[in-house]
Design an enzyme around this catalytic site. Sequence first.
Site, mmCIF file in Angstrom:
data_model
loop_
_atom_site.group_PDB
_atom_site.id
_atom_site.type_symbol
_atom_site.label_atom_id
_atom_site.label_comp_id
_atom_site.label_asym_id
_atom_site.label_seq_id
_atom_site.Cartn_x
_atom_site.Cartn_y
_atom_site.Cartn_z
ATOM 1 N N LYS A 109 0.839 -1.205 0.000
ATOM 2 C CA LYS A 109 0.000 0.000 0.000
ATOM 3 C C LYS A 109 0.874 1.255 0.000
ATOM 4 O O LYS A 109 0.581 2.234 -0.701
ATOM 5 C CB LYS A 109 -0.957 -0.015 1.203
ATOM 6 N N GLN B 14 -5.040 -1.813 9.450
ATOM 7 C CA GLN B 14 -4.906 -3.110 8.793
ATOM 8 C C GLN B 14 -5.477 -4.214 9.693
ATOM 9 O O GLN B 14 -5.172 -4.282 10.883
ATOM 10 C CB GLN B 14 -3.426 -3.384 8.473
ATOM 11 N N ASP C 286 -11.225 2.464 3.637
ATOM 12 C CA ASP C 286 -11.476 1.019 3.495
ATOM 13 C C ASP C 286 -12.965 0.747 3.229
ATOM 14 O O ASP C 286 -13.317 -0.342 2.785
ATOM 15 C CB ASP C 286 -11.093 0.283 4.782
HETATM 16 N N1 GUN Z 1 -7.185 -7.167 5.782
HETATM 17 C C1 GUN Z 1 -7.512 -7.862 4.666
HETATM 18 N N2 GUN Z 1 -8.020 -7.053 3.725
HETATM 19 C C2 GUN Z 1 -8.008 -5.816 4.259
HETATM 20 C C3 GUN Z 1 -8.401 -4.539 3.752
HETATM 21 O O1 GUN Z 1 -8.885 -4.380 2.629
HETATM 22 N N3 GUN Z 1 -8.218 -3.495 4.595
HETATM 23 C C4 GUN Z 1 -7.701 -3.637 5.842
HETATM 24 N N4 GUN Z 1 -7.593 -2.555 6.606
HETATM 25 N N5 GUN Z 1 -7.338 -4.796 6.338
HETATM 26 C C5 GUN Z 1 -7.486 -5.876 5.539
#
Ligand code: GUN
Length: 293
Positions: A52, A96, A119
């Site tokens: 990211k 996350q 998100d």
């Molecule tokens: N864990 C797995 N997929 C995601 C996501 O799209 N965002 C976040 N914050 N955590 C995740």
Amino acid sequence: MQLIDGKATATTIKAEIAAEVELIVENGGKRPHLAAILVGHDGGSETYVKNKVIACEQCGFKSTLIRFEDNVSEAELLAEVKRLNQDEDIDGFIVQLPLPRHISEQKVIEAIDYRKDVDGFHPINVGRMSIGLPCYISATPNGILELLKRYKIKTAGKKCVILGRSNIVGKPMAQLMMQKRIPGDATVTICHSHTKNLKEECRQADIIIAAIGIPNFVTADMVKPGAVVIDVGTTRVPDATRKSGFRLNGDVKFDEVAPLCSYISPVPGGVGPMTICSLMKNTLSAGKKEFYK
Ligand code: GUN
């Protein structure tokens, strides 16, 4: 059979975003700023967050990574969320997942200001998405929509079977595929661990979106000739031939299913790269205050 190249599509979209960011900055606007909170050292989460941050650089965004150890208290984490909510330089942020067991993920998600929830996990964004209002849409389903759009795959009137009912993929995917727009207008069935006749349901599908997290679950006998198959699986399976010691395995038994399909997305290189790309699009929207002032 046409392969859906998520990696190439993501590269194209990130270049489009970077061009738009440079225009914004040239015109005196603010460079979008994404923050990410990472708790602990889970291998998958480390990789996702690292990717990211790299994607932010490719898009011309500012990014900030905030780390906590596994033993961070829920109160400390909530205090950091509150601080980010109030930080005017930060347009959007993510926490996350998964979080350590002693922390309530739902409490953390609901503490995020929905206007910065890139998100799209906050109930306000989930609710707005489900009734078709402008909002942040969670990254994986939105990435899949983008692939369907860019590959001009018809969804109207098609029978779409979604395997899996998670809050992050299955449920929002179903909402989006049934929405009154394109891509959408599909007849949607969600299958899960308690579904009877799951194979028969799949065999009737024009579009299968597999998001159950069981490697090689979808086999040739479950796929109608000419179907579109989207593989969301990313299970890590041990692989001694890889430097990392593992490889990513999809939910679809690719070798036997692919020859049957009109379109299929591979793992890796299909949905995965699009997921991060969708987060970048949401961050651009956050920077532009596109959905919320
Ligand atoms: N864990 C797995 N997929 C995601 C996501 O799209 N965002 C976040 N914050 N955590 C995740």
